[in-house]
Design a protein around this motif. Sequence first.
Motif, PDB file in Angstrom:
ATOM      1  N   ASN A 241       0.844  -1.205   0.000  1.00 19.03           N
ATOM      2  CA  ASN A 241       0.000   0.000   0.000  1.00 19.03           C
ATOM      3  C   ASN A 241       0.873   1.247   0.000  1.00 19.03           C
ATOM      4  O   ASN A 241       1.879   1.301   0.707  1.00 19.03           O
ATOM      5  CB  ASN A 241      -0.835   0.066   1.284  1.00 19.03           C
ATOM      6  CG  ASN A 241      -1.994  -0.921   1.293  1.00 19.03           C
ATOM      7  OD1 ASN A 241      -2.412  -1.400   0.249  1.00 19.03           O
ATOM      8  ND2 ASN A 241      -2.507  -1.206   2.483  1.00 19.03           N
ATOM      9  N   VAL A 242       0.454   2.256  -0.765  1.00 17.88           N
ATOM     10  CA  VAL A 242       1.130   3.557  -0.671  1.00 17.88           C
ATOM     11  C   VAL A 242       0.137   4.575  -0.139  1.00 17.88           C
ATOM     12  O   VAL A 242      -0.750   5.063  -0.845  1.00 17.88           O
ATOM     13  CB  VAL A 242       1.702   4.028  -2.017  1.00 17.88           C
ATOM     14  CG1 VAL A 242       2.465   5.341  -1.807  1.00 17.88           C
ATOM     15  CG2 VAL A 242       2.627   2.977  -2.604  1.00 17.88           C
ATOM     16  N   GLY A 243       0.267   4.828   1.145  1.00 20.33           N
ATOM     17  CA  GLY A 243      -0.534   5.836   1.833  1.00 20.33           C
ATOM     18  C   GLY A 243       0.259   6.291   3.038  1.00 20.33           C
ATOM     19  O   GLY A 243       1.337   5.758   3.313  1.00 20.33           O
ATOM     20  N   LEU A 244      -0.271   7.256   3.750  1.00 22.75           N
ATOM     21  CA  LEU A 244       0.451   7.798   4.910  1.00 22.75           C
ATOM     22  C   LEU A 244      -0.140   7.300   6.230  1.00 22.75           C
ATOM     23  O   LEU A 244       0.342   7.672   7.279  1.00 22.75           O
ATOM     24  CB  LEU A 244       0.391   9.335   4.898  1.00 22.75           C
ATOM     25  CG  LEU A 244       0.880  10.062   3.641  1.00 22.75           C
ATOM     26  CD1 LEU A 244       0.768  11.573   3.838  1.00 22.75           C
ATOM     27  CD2 LEU A 244       2.312   9.671   3.311  1.00 22.75           C
ATOM     28  N   ASN A 245      -1.227   6.506   6.157  1.00 27.50           N
ATOM     29  CA  ASN A 245      -1.980   6.132   7.357  1.00 27.50           C
ATOM     30  C   ASN A 245      -2.464   7.404   8.075  1.00 27.50           C
ATOM     31  O   ASN A 245      -2.390   7.512   9.292  1.00 27.50           O
ATOM     32  CB  ASN A 245      -1.154   5.253   8.297  1.00 27.50           C
ATOM     33  CG  ASN A 245      -2.040   4.505   9.297  1.00 27.50           C
ATOM     34  OD1 ASN A 245      -3.243   4.778   9.398  1.00 27.50           O
ATOM     35  ND2 ASN A 245      -1.468   3.585  10.035  1.00 27.50           N
ATOM     36  N   ARG A 246      -2.911   8.354   7.257  1.00 27.28           N
ATOM     37  CA  ARG A 246      -3.346   9.641   7.803  1.00 27.28           C
ATOM     38  C   ARG A 246      -4.678  10.013   7.127  1.00 27.28           C
ATOM     39  O   ARG A 246      -4.772   9.962   5.893  1.00 27.28           O
ATOM     40  CB  ARG A 246      -2.279  10.679   7.446  1.00 27.28           C
ATOM     41  CG  ARG A 246      -2.354  11.945   8.248  1.00 27.28           C
ATOM     42  CD  ARG A 246      -1.185  12.852   7.896  1.00 27.28           C
ATOM     43  NE  ARG A 246       0.111  12.348   8.344  1.00 27.28           N
ATOM     44  CZ  ARG A 246       1.285  12.851   7.935  1.00 27.28           C
ATOM     45  NH1 ARG A 246       1.319  13.820   7.054  1.00 27.28           N
ATOM     46  NH2 ARG A 246       2.419  12.357   8.396  1.00 27.28           N
ATOM     47  N   ALA A 247      -5.660  10.368   7.933  1.00 26.23           N
ATOM     48  CA  ALA A 247      -6.976  10.715   7.382  1.00 26.23           C
ATOM     49  C   ALA A 247      -7.106  12.234   7.298  1.00 26.23           C
ATOM     50  O   ALA A 247      -6.912  12.933   8.291  1.00 26.23           O
ATOM     51  CB  ALA A 247      -8.072  10.154   8.278  1.00 26.23           C
ATOM     52  N   THR A 248      -7.406  12.724   6.114  1.00 27.25           N
ATOM     53  CA  THR A 248      -7.653  14.162   5.937  1.00 27.25           C
ATOM     54  C   THR A 248      -9.069  14.326   5.404  1.00 27.25           C
ATOM     55  O   THR A 248      -9.423  13.707   4.389  1.00 27.25           O
ATOM     56  CB  THR A 248      -6.660  14.760   4.918  1.00 27.25           C
ATOM     57  OG1 THR A 248      -5.335  14.542   5.396  1.00 27.25           O
ATOM     58  CG2 THR A 248      -6.886  16.259   4.728  1.00 27.25           C
ATOM     59  N   SER A 249      -9.850  15.163   6.069  1.00 21.98           N
ATOM     60  CA  SER A 249     -11.226  15.373   5.584  1.00 21.98           C
ATOM     61  C   SER A 249     -11.214  16.429   4.476  1.00 21.98           C
ATOM     62  O   SER A 249     -10.272  17.227   4.351  1.00 21.98           O
ATOM     63  CB  SER A 249     -12.128  15.825   6.730  1.00 21.98           C
ATOM     64  OG  SER A 249     -11.793  17.153   7.094  1.00 21.98           O
ATOM     65  N   SER A 280     -11.159   6.363   3.843  1.00 19.01           N
ATOM     66  CA  SER A 280     -10.180   5.486   3.207  1.00 19.01           C
ATOM     67  C   SER A 280      -8.793   5.851   3.732  1.00 19.01           C
ATOM     68  O   SER A 280      -8.354   6.998   3.593  1.00 19.01           O
ATOM     69  CB  SER A 280     -10.242   5.663   1.686  1.00 19.01           C
ATOM     70  OG  SER A 280      -9.146   5.040   1.071  1.00 19.01           O
ATOM     71  N   ARG A 281      -8.136   4.882   4.340  1.00 18.73           N
ATOM     72  CA  ARG A 281      -6.823   5.149   4.949  1.00 18.73           C
ATOM     73  C   ARG A 281      -5.988   3.876   4.882  1.00 18.73           C
ATOM     74  O   ARG A 281      -6.499   2.781   5.148  1.00 18.73           O
ATOM     75  CB  ARG A 281      -7.021   5.588   6.407  1.00 18.73           C
ATOM     76  CG  ARG A 281      -5.764   5.815   7.199  1.00 18.73           C
ATOM     77  CD  ARG A 281      -6.076   6.549   8.511  1.00 18.73           C
ATOM     78  NE  ARG A 281      -7.057   5.862   9.336  1.00 18.73           N
ATOM     79  CZ  ARG A 281      -6.760   5.019  10.337  1.00 18.73           C
ATOM     80  NH1 ARG A 281      -5.491   4.752  10.621  1.00 18.73           N
ATOM     81  NH2 ARG A 281      -7.708   4.443  11.045  1.00 18.73           N
ATOM     82  N   ALA A 282      -4.724   4.022   4.533  1.00 14.20           N
ATOM     83  CA  ALA A 282      -3.850   2.860   4.358  1.00 14.20           C
ATOM     84  C   ALA A 282      -3.137   2.507   5.656  1.00 14.20           C
ATOM     85  O   ALA A 282      -2.624   3.395   6.338  1.00 14.20           O
ATOM     86  CB  ALA A 282      -2.797   3.153   3.296  1.00 14.20           C
ATOM     87  N   ASN A 283      -3.069   1.226   5.959  1.00 14.56           N
ATOM     88  CA  ASN A 283      -2.048   0.745   6.882  1.00 14.56           C
ATOM     89  C   ASN A 283      -0.777   0.669   6.030  1.00 14.56           C
ATOM     90  O   ASN A 283      -0.724  -0.091   5.061  1.00 14.56           O
ATOM     91  CB  ASN A 283      -2.447  -0.630   7.406  1.00 14.56           C
ATOM     92  CG  ASN A 283      -1.374  -1.241   8.304  1.00 14.56           C
ATOM     93  OD1 ASN A 283      -0.183  -1.031   8.082  1.00 14.56           O
ATOM     94  ND2 ASN A 283      -1.798  -2.001   9.294  1.00 14.56           N
ATOM     95  N   ASN A 284       0.218   1.466   6.369  1.00 12.57           N
ATOM     96  CA  ASN A 284       1.417   1.526   5.511  1.00 12.57           C
ATOM     97  C   ASN A 284       2.635   0.885   6.176  1.00 12.57           C
ATOM     98  O   ASN A 284       3.772   1.213   5.835  1.00 12.57           O
ATOM     99  CB  ASN A 284       1.710   2.974   5.094  1.00 12.57           C
ATOM    100  CG  ASN A 284       2.031   3.853   6.293  1.00 12.57           C
ATOM    101  OD1 ASN A 284       1.971   3.415   7.442  1.00 12.57           O
ATOM    102  ND2 ASN A 284       2.390   5.097   6.020  1.00 12.57           N
ATOM    103  N   ALA A 285       2.392  -0.047   7.108  1.00 11.52           N
ATOM    104  CA  ALA A 285       3.509  -0.682   7.825  1.00 11.52           C
ATOM    105  C   ALA A 285       4.468  -1.380   6.848  1.00 11.52           C
ATOM    106  O   ALA A 285       5.688  -1.286   6.983  1.00 11.52           O
ATOM    107  CB  ALA A 285       2.972  -1.676   8.851  1.00 11.52           C
ATOM    108  N   ARG A 286       3.903  -2.043   5.841  1.00 11.34           N
ATOM    109  CA  ARG A 286       4.762  -2.773   4.895  1.00 11.34           C
ATOM    110  C   ARG A 286       5.608  -1.801   4.066  1.00 11.34           C
ATOM    111  O   ARG A 286       6.791  -2.045   3.817  1.00 11.34           O
ATOM    112  CB  ARG A 286       3.905  -3.652   3.994  1.00 11.34           C
ATOM    113  CG  ARG A 286       4.714  -4.635   3.198  1.00 11.34           C
ATOM    114  CD  ARG A 286       3.848  -5.511   2.315  1.00 11.34           C
ATOM    115  NE  ARG A 286       3.199  -6.592   3.033  1.00 11.34           N
ATOM    116  CZ  ARG A 286       2.405  -7.489   2.451  1.00 11.34           C
ATOM    117  NH1 ARG A 286       2.169  -7.429   1.153  1.00 11.34           N
ATOM    118  NH2 ARG A 286       1.848  -8.446   3.167  1.00 11.34           N
ATOM    119  N   LEU A 287       4.988  -0.698   3.684  1.00 10.23           N
ATOM    120  CA  LEU A 287       5.723   0.332   2.927  1.00 10.23           C
ATOM    121  C   LEU A 287       6.922   0.826   3.746  1.00 10.23           C
ATOM    122  O   LEU A 287       8.046   0.922   3.238  1.00 10.23           O
ATOM    123  CB  LEU A 287       4.780   1.498   2.614  1.00 10.23           C
ATOM    124  CG  LEU A 287       5.393   2.727   1.961  1.00 10.23           C
ATOM    125  CD1 LEU A 287       5.713   2.453   0.491  1.00 10.23           C
ATOM    126  CD2 LEU A 287       4.444   3.936   2.051  1.00 10.23           C
TER     127      LEU A 287
END
Length: 309
Positions: A241-249, A280-287
Amino acid sequence: MADSPILITGGAGFIGSHLADALLARGHAVRVLDNLSTGKRSNLALTNPRLELIEGDVADAALVARAMSGCKAVAHLAAVASVQASVDDPVATHQSNFIGTLNVCESMREHGVKRVIFASSAAVYGQNGEGMAIDEDTPKSPLTPYAADKLASEHYLDFYRRQHGLEPAVFRFFNIFGPRQDPSSPYSGVISIFTERAQAGLPITVFGDGEQTRDFVYVGDLVQVLVQALEAEWLEAGPVNVGLNRATSLKQLLAAIGEVLGEMPTVNYAEARAGDIRHSRANNARLLLRYEFPVATPLREGVARLLGR
Ligand code: NAD
Ligand code: UD2
């Protein structure tokens, strides 16, 4: 090998052209294969002798084979990136979004090219994991032809890995934003639409209450990861996954745009879109485990770059 190019399919598009810039800056030669359906020549540094553009379609197996010849690695980004287009015309988009991948895999096998980056999407999860940090093992639920083609492409890349020794690095992008993202369709990325309209002094439409959240990643940060995947000695199998694990409204996004422009844009509220994902938010631990992720570009700074401030 040093001067063998890296092939970027879809390299004249939003993400592909930033990747081309980054690879050229690191001394690689780059060959772009793009049909210019949404990509633009003007996105590319065509005066650079180390950059070559082949205009054509990834659905054309013979052309893909020609483009692959002599390359040391591939970033396969070419696709009809509009989910709505895949809903409207599944047959045509399947040519780009799936047959293109198969052609890339086959021509890699023929030419002995091993490393391939693939641009998959958070769309493969559908509505699963909504409201949680979505990890790569979250059950898949491809709800559209676009998502089904991305997931099928992932499976084929894995088949070619097991059977033919390809080294795929599959990335599931969450919401990528930045300069050169095309704002022209109602289904374009929300940041590109909002910034373009705000800059032009036009009202913005928020579908829903504006409290829905997304995990926005600045394109420059994504590209740093893609470059590492192309250059790595060795890659672990499995999608990332490519995300920041951060939710922005959307309301926070609008506030950031207002801060950069010095005044709040005019906003109208309309019905939420049918099927819209609330959070929608990524768990980015693997990244973070596999790649050096840069200090993420703050949303406000990314928006400022987009607005040329
Ligand atoms: P984009 O439309 O700017 O880039 C796609 C590029 O592919 C364009 O240059 C287009 O001309 C080219 N292309 C399309 N069909 C082609 C074909 N048949 N043959 C050759 N070239 C073709 O979109 P983007 O946002 O830069 O997307 C790049 C990749 O990332 C796509 O695969 C997309 O599905 C994926 N992706 C993007 C996001 C995002 O947030 N932008 C999210 C998830 C996945
Ligand atoms: C992204 C992808 C989509 C699909 C989906 C899967 C993009 C551009 N879209 O959709 O292709 O993969 O993820 O989960 O990457 N909005 C407004 N006003 C506008 C435009 C959008 O309020 O003018 C809202 C929209 O209803 C949504 C949010 O903004 O709630 C984000 O919209 P988006 O299209 O940028 O991205 P998303 O995550 O819905």
